[in-house]
Design an enzyme around this catalytic site. Structure first.
Site, PDB file in Angstrom:
ATOM      1  N   GLU A 116      -9.528  -4.291 -14.208  1.00 50.61           N
ATOM      2  CA  GLU A 116      -8.735  -3.257 -13.332  1.00 50.61           C
ATOM      3  C   GLU A 116      -8.445  -4.185 -12.032  1.00 50.61           C
ATOM      4  OE1 GLU A 116     -11.758  -0.441 -12.000  1.00 50.61           O
ATOM      5  OE2 GLU A 116     -12.724  -0.180 -14.065  1.00 50.61           O
ATOM      6  N   LYS A 118      -7.931  -5.169  -8.144  1.00 48.18           N
ATOM      7  CA  LYS A 118      -8.889  -5.185  -7.213  1.00 48.18           C
ATOM      8  C   LYS A 118      -7.980  -4.494  -6.075  1.00 48.18           C
ATOM      9  CE  LYS A 118     -12.916  -6.708  -4.729  1.00 48.18           C
ATOM     10  NZ  LYS A 118     -12.509  -6.577  -3.524  1.00 48.18           N
ATOM     11  N   ASP A 120      -6.507  -3.483  -2.567  1.00 48.88           N
ATOM     12  CA  ASP A 120      -6.938  -3.716  -1.110  1.00 48.88           C
ATOM     13  C   ASP A 120      -6.921  -2.529  -0.452  1.00 48.88           C
ATOM     14  OD1 ASP A 120      -7.946  -5.549   0.506  1.00 48.88           O
ATOM     15  OD2 ASP A 120      -6.199  -6.710   0.913  1.00 48.88           O
ATOM     16  N   CYS A 410      23.624 -10.269  24.844  1.00 47.90           N
ATOM     17  CA  CYS A 410      24.487  -9.985  25.722  1.00 47.90           C
ATOM     18  C   CYS A 410      24.467 -10.215  27.322  1.00 47.90           C
ATOM     19  CB  CYS A 410      24.901  -8.381  25.540  1.00 47.90           C
ATOM     20  SG  CYS A 410      23.509  -7.313  26.071  1.00 47.90           S
ATOM     21  N   CYS A 431      26.174  -3.980  23.723  1.00 48.76           N
ATOM     22  CA  CYS A 431      25.568  -5.258  23.347  1.00 48.76           C
ATOM     23  C   CYS A 431      26.008  -5.468  21.733  1.00 48.76           C
ATOM     24  CB  CYS A 431      24.077  -5.128  23.377  1.00 48.76           C
ATOM     25  SG  CYS A 431      23.205  -6.422  22.429  1.00 48.76           S
TER      26      CYS A 431
HETATM   27  S1  IVH Z   1     -15.956  -0.942  -8.311  1.00 52.30           S
HETATM   28  C1  IVH Z   1     -19.762  -1.626  -8.669  1.00 52.30           C
HETATM   29  N1  IVH Z   1     -13.526  -1.423  -8.826  1.00 52.30           N
HETATM   30  O1  IVH Z   1     -13.922  -3.581  -3.706  1.00 52.30           O
HETATM   31  C2  IVH Z   1     -18.820  -0.853  -8.175  1.00 52.30           C
HETATM   32  N2  IVH Z   1     -14.279  -1.583  -6.668  1.00 52.30           N
HETATM   33  O2  IVH Z   1     -16.014  -5.616  -3.151  1.00 52.30           O
HETATM   34  C3  IVH Z   1     -17.907  -1.558  -6.987  1.00 52.30           C
HETATM   35  N3  IVH Z   1     -12.218  -2.254  -4.867  1.00 52.30           N
HETATM   36  O3  IVH Z   1     -16.007  -1.522  -2.403  1.00 52.30           O
HETATM   37  C4  IVH Z   1     -16.807  -1.137  -6.865  1.00 52.30           C
HETATM   38  N4  IVH Z   1     -10.832  -2.074  -6.559  1.00 52.30           N
HETATM   39  O4  IVH Z   1     -13.336  -1.048  -1.919  1.00 52.30           O
HETATM   40  C5  IVH Z   1     -14.414  -1.644  -7.856  1.00 52.30           C
HETATM   41  N5  IVH Z   1     -11.192  -1.443  -9.378  1.00 52.30           N
HETATM   42  C6  IVH Z   1     -12.048  -1.476  -8.551  1.00 52.30           C
HETATM   43  C7  IVH Z   1     -11.887  -1.814  -7.086  1.00 52.30           C
HETATM   44  C8  IVH Z   1     -12.825  -1.911  -6.402  1.00 52.30           C
HETATM   45  C9  IVH Z   1     -11.042  -2.311  -5.189  1.00 52.30           C
HETATM   46  C10 IVH Z   1     -12.969  -2.526  -3.621  1.00 52.30           C
HETATM   47  C11 IVH Z   1     -14.050  -1.413  -3.192  1.00 52.30           C
HETATM   48  C12 IVH Z   1     -15.262  -1.904  -3.220  1.00 52.30           C
HETATM   49  C13 IVH Z   1     -15.125  -3.626  -3.095  1.00 52.30           C
HETATM   50  C14 IVH Z   1     -15.968  -4.260  -3.741  1.00 52.30           C
END
Ligand code: IVH
Length: 669
Positions: A116, A118, A120, A410, A431
């Protein structure tokens, strides 16, 4: 007369329909009605709810615009701790994790994983009881967070109610985030307005979610991706949980992959890395999760980190370089923007040599001296930015920066209005910098849409003195253009043809294109609809402008002062003389003088002499506007037979109430 039961049934039907359209629009991205149709349903519901406060419901789609201000956030203990993730930064670390999982589970062969993005943003938990959103909380320290339910309710992505088959208790976890494009547009708007800026989409999302006034949150473009759900029945895999969550109406990113074995995981990680810049939102890596929920349970967690998941982060996109200079640019509204000139440095495959510093306070906040060594970052993939200076590396030759007292373009005086972080050139369209930007805006897509009238051409036209105000673009001669290096026969003819064509753009585009401060395309639409001609708009008083719903004192002042400025008056006259359409079709039939001009009417109850829509059309033809609800800006409420709550409201607000006979007398019938 509809009975209470009829009204209630209609309200409920509208709420269901609007929830459905929201879901199709925001989650499926497959709307089945036009925006206009959606607005019509929405306004009808608003009207009914206003007339029947007894049917109010905090879960109604009309309430998404935001609840009243809160005094603080309550603390919420999470039902199950919200975990964080262990990180890996290279293939070897990831393989070591995979080997550990094999050992701990005592099995051989490839595992199945979800990969998945990650995202931000910031993690939230959404609790639904008996199908309704009852609580939303931030992650906080993982054990307890802050109750942000009122703010979460303003996010259009997030359902307030679930389908009937949803379990009685459901907890969806995921990330609240802001798209890069929305973030940049929001920051650009804030910069123009002289407000402080957010460093990145994540900070902007966090700031929006922690607003005590949910009406402010509602205006910020927040979105949500779900990535975990508690309380689902009969689900055995993470991927299955994501699918079920999506079916329940939550946004789940469609690019999440289900893969076998670590080699494929690494391929997918690389491909996310390659496409990172194309994604509309920021990601800083991928999250790899064991697909089997039974395996997840067997592994458990160490401290705050699950053993069954790991983040694989993208390489850092930071570097250090020299701040060679700080130059100052002047924008369309005259705002002065300091820009860092950097010794060119490569970051993540891109050479960076410029970076905006937004305003003078940012320069101070980042403690920047000209000549400093600085840390530069490409935040994911948005615009490169200076993170901070490295004062330890100063040699004593560095010098402070200060904003100029005079416009670098200007020479006009600059001014920093009280309460704003921005400094402005006070010379307006005299300007050249502001004129160039104004021409670009005039010809832009959402403006007059003049192909070929971009920033480069605008620069040349202003520099050569061919264009001294906006209207001059319509007086350009073929020979003038051909005398410029930029133009050949073909490009000159194309530009002239595009200019000619743009003369028949609808009035609202023209109003937007004029670049009046605080008049965006939506306000321009309202103004065009209300006044139907540029002349009538230019003649409008602030009181008339403020009679329009959603137009407040500051916008009306901005419009009135634009129209009062003699230079702008000349521009409007020249546009008309050049043949630019400055009226809506039929506007000529609408009088600019008369007893009804600039007035606003609301009709309620049954009228003997004509149906309500006819009465509305009639007053519009006489130069007034007809509105559906009573506000303090309403001039007259015309009350027919059996007038209801609108009459009470008008009396409460002190709005003049006319009987049907008085109304007919007023219009001379
Ligand atoms: S799972 C075990 N899945 O990353 C479950 N987290 O570093 C932990 N985050 O606090 C979360 N995308 O804010 C999960 N696809 C995703 C994510 C994700 C972003 C963030 C989330 C979490 C932090 C952990």
């Amino acid at each position: 007369m509809p009975t209470e039961t009829d009204v209630r049934a209609e309200i409920e039907r509208l709420r269901r329909e609007l929830d459905e359209h929201n879901y199709r629009y925001h989650v499926l991205a497959q709307p089945i009605v036009s925006d206009v149709e959606y607005d019509r349903l929405f306004r009808r519901l608003q009207e009914l709810e206003r007339e029947h406060p007894e049917f109010a419901d905090p879960n109604s789609p009309t309430q998404r615009v935001g609840a009243p201000v809160q005094t603080g956030f309550k603390s919420v203990t999470h039902s199950v701790p919200m975990l964080s993730l262990a990180n890996s930064f290279d293939d070897a670390e990831l393989r070591a994790w995979d080997a550990r999982v094999h050992r701990q589970l005592g099995v051989e062969g490839d595992f199945t994983f979800t990969v998945e993005p990650k995202i931000d943003g910031l993690a939230v938990s959404l609790v639904y009881e008996r199908g309704y959103l009852v609580r939303a909380a931030t992650r906080g320290d993982g054990l307890s967070g802050e109750d942000v339910t009122a703010n979460i309710r303003t996010i259009a992505d997030i359902p307030w109610s679930l389908p009937p088959y949803a379990p009685d208790y459901l907890e969806v976890r995921g990330e609240v985030y802001m798209n890069k494009g929305d973030f940049e547009a929001m920051n650009a708007e804030r910069a123009e307005a002289g407000e402080s800026l957010f460093a990145n989409p994540r900070n902007a999302a966090a700031g929006a979610l922690r607003q005590l006034d949910p009406r402010i949150t509602a205006k910020r473009p927040l979105k949500f991706w779900a990535y975990a759900t508690l309380g689902l029945e009969g689900i055995t895999t993470q991927y299955g949980a994501l699918e079920a969550t999506h079916r329940l109406g939550f946004p789940v990113y469609e690019g999440i992959r289900l893969v076998n074995g670590l080699d494929t995981v690494i391929d997918v990680y690389r491909s996310f890395g390659d496409r990172r810049g194309e994604l509309p939102f920021e990601i800083d890596g991928v999250v790899i999760k064991l697909n089997s929920l039974a395996d997840q349970e067997r592994l458990g967690a160490v401290g705050r980190e699950p053993r069954w998941a790991i983040a694989y982060k993208f390489p850092a996109t930071q570097s250090t370089t020299r701040l060679l200079d700080i130059i100052v640019q002047v924008g369309r509204t005259g705002v002065l923007t300091p820009v860092a000139v950097l010794e060119p440095v490569e970051i993540g495959g891109v050479v960076v040599s410029r970076s905006t510093l937004h305003n003078e306070d940012e320069v101070l906040r980042k403690d920047l001296l000209i000549g400093d060594w600085v840390v530069v970052q490409r935040a994911g993939d948005v615009i490169p930015q200076i993170v901070k200076s490295i004062p330890e590396r100063r040699e004593g030759t560095e010098r402070p920066f200060s904003m100029p007292e005079h416009c670098p373009v200007c020479g006009g005086a600059t001014l920093r209005p009280e309460g704003l972080v921005a400094r402005f050139c006070t010379n307006g369209l005299q300007c050249p910098a502001q004129l160039i930007e104004a021409i670009k805006h005039f010809g832009s897509r959402r403006g007059m849409d003049i192909e070929g009238l971009g920033i480069k051409v605008a620069e040349v036209l202003v520099e050569k003195g061919l264009v001294k105000d906006l209207a001059d673009v319509y007086y350009l001669q073929r020979a003038d253009l051909l005398a410029l290096e930029r133009f050949g026969e073909k490009s000159a003819d194309n530009l002239l043809a595009a200019l000619e064509q743009s003369k028949s753009q609808p009035l609202d585009r023209l109003i937007f294109a004029l670049g009046i401060h605080e008049v965006g395309d939506q306000t321009a639409k309202l103004l065009a609809k209300t006044f139907r001609s540029l002349d009538r708009l230019a003649a409008a008083t602030q009181v008339e402008l403020q009679a329009i719903p959603t137009i407040g004192p500051s916008v009306s002042e901005s419009i009135a002062s634009f129209c009062a400025e003699p230079g702008n008056r000349t521009v409007l006259e020249k546009l008309k003389a050049a043949g630019v359409a400055t009226e809506l079709p039929g506007a000529a039939d609408v009088p600019s003088e008369g007893p009804l001009v600039g007035k606003s009417f609301v009709f309620t109850g049954r009228m003997e002499s004509m149906p309500r829509p006819d009465a509305e059309a009639l007053v519009e033809r006489m130069g007034a506007t007809a509105q559906s609800s009573v506000t303090k800006k309403t001039t007259y409420l015309v009350a027919g037979e059996e007038a209801g709550s609108k009459l009470d409201k008008a009396k409460k607000l002190g709005v003049s109430v006319l009987t049907e006979a008085e109304f007919l007398a007023l219009i001379g019938r």
